[in-house]
Enzyme design. Structure first.
Site, PDB file in Angstrom:
ATOM      1  CD1 TRP A   1       3.525 -17.320  -5.985  1.00 26.19           C
ATOM      2  CD2 TRP A   1       5.435 -16.692  -7.451  1.00 26.19           C
ATOM      3  NE1 TRP A   1       3.022 -16.536  -7.085  1.00 26.19           N
ATOM      4  CE2 TRP A   1       4.166 -16.220  -7.977  1.00 26.19           C
ATOM      5  CE3 TRP A   1       6.636 -16.499  -7.809  1.00 26.19           C
ATOM      6  CZ2 TRP A   1       4.233 -15.485  -9.050  1.00 26.19           C
ATOM      7  CZ3 TRP A   1       6.764 -15.735  -8.988  1.00 26.19           C
ATOM      8  CH2 TRP A   1       5.417 -15.291  -9.679  1.00 26.19           C
TER       9      TRP A   1
ATOM     10  CG  ASP B   1       9.316  -9.408   0.943  1.00 22.41           C
ATOM     11  OD1 ASP B   1       8.618  -9.782  -0.010  1.00 22.41           O
ATOM     12  OD2 ASP B   1       9.195  -8.402   1.559  1.00 22.41           O
TER      13      ASP B   1
ATOM     14  CG  ASP C   1      16.467  -2.913  -1.335  1.00 25.16           C
ATOM     15  OD1 ASP C   1      16.120  -3.364  -2.321  1.00 25.16           O
ATOM     16  OD2 ASP C   1      16.277  -1.635  -0.876  1.00 25.16           O
TER      17      ASP C   1
ATOM     18  CG  ASP D   1       3.222 -12.450  -7.308  1.00 22.56           C
ATOM     19  OD1 ASP D   1       2.746 -11.985  -8.500  1.00 22.56           O
ATOM     20  OD2 ASP D   1       2.476 -12.662  -6.439  1.00 22.56           O
TER      21      ASP D   1
ATOM     22  CE  LYS E   1       2.145  -8.983  -9.403  1.00 17.32           C
ATOM     23  NZ  LYS E   1       1.320  -8.948  -8.337  1.00 17.32           N
TER      24      LYS E   1
END
Length: 234
Positions: free
Chosen positions: A83, A109, A125, A149, A189
């Site tokens: 992405w 991430d 986090d 996502d 998502k």
């Protein structure tokens, strides 16, 4: 074994059959066979994207146009970086579009992600208490787009997995409320399965428009779709 057959339109169908190795679960065999036969997987490799998911955000943005030059973007759960790769040219993160505003892209991430030109990538986090403040500091202000996502680890139980991903999506939404600027967009998502109503109700309170889309690159047998909430009220 590769089986080649010509179709009526002159295209060649390549169907890859994967034999079940001793000790390999049927689900693993089916997953591998699906990967090998997936045209989006092949296209991602050919075009240098880190995963087929790149085409999903590409198709969603083609319709809703939130990745614009100058946009400040946060990608939650950005690994492996597909992405981010799509966002770089669209927000003009490298300044290659002369006369256009230069955007800022921040990927976060839990795991380490390979560096990508035009992006800041942090191992973080986003559920930590001060994560929102860290993100705004790294961005130099509030975000125009928060996208996700993310998916929770599969339990193998459809309803449980649905509830897990919806809980994760709601958490991402609350994070977006803390970091988005007025007029911003949240894209995430979700999985169809009955628990989407609460999220939609929440988003309608915070945004002027809430829509759903299943992009063409999303597998037909998948219950995933994407929610696009725009016009953050602040």
């Amino acid at each position: 074994m590769v089986k080649n057959t010509k179709s009526g339109r002159g295209y060649r169908d390549l169907t890859v059959k994967v034999k079940t190795a001793r000790g390999r679960k049927l689900s693993s065999k089916l997953w591998l066979e699906r990967q090998l036969n997936d045209p989006y997987v092949a296209r991602a490799k050919a075009e240098g994207f880190r995963g087929r998911a790149a085409f999903k955000i590409m198709e969603v943005d083609d319709k809703y146009r939130f990745l614009v030059p100058g946009a400040r973007v946060v990608d939650l759960g950005c690994a492996p970086g597909g992405w981010l790769q799509v966002a770089v040219p669209r927000v003009n993160a490298l300044g290659e579009k002369k006369g256009k505003k230069v955007g800022t892209i921040l990927g976060v991430d839990l795991q380490e992600v390979e560096a990508l030109a035009g992006c800041q990538i942090h191992q973080l986090d986003f559920m930590e208490d001060d994560a929102d403040e860290k993100v705004k500091t790294w961005l130099g202000g509030k975000a125009d787009v928060v996208m996700s996502d993310m998916a929770a680890s599969s339990s193998g139980h459809k309803q449980t997995d649905h509830l897990r991903i919806m809980a994760l999506c709601e958490t991402a939404a609350y994070f977006a409320f803390d970091v988005l600027d007025v007029g911003g967009t949240f894209v995430a998502k979700v999985l169809a399965g009955g628990a989407e109503g609460d999220l939609q109700k929440l988003l309608k309170q915070k945004f002027t428009s809430v829509a759903h889309m299943k992009p063409p690159s999303s597998r037909s047998d998948s219950s995933e779709k994407f929610v696009i909430a725009s016009g953050f009220r602040g």
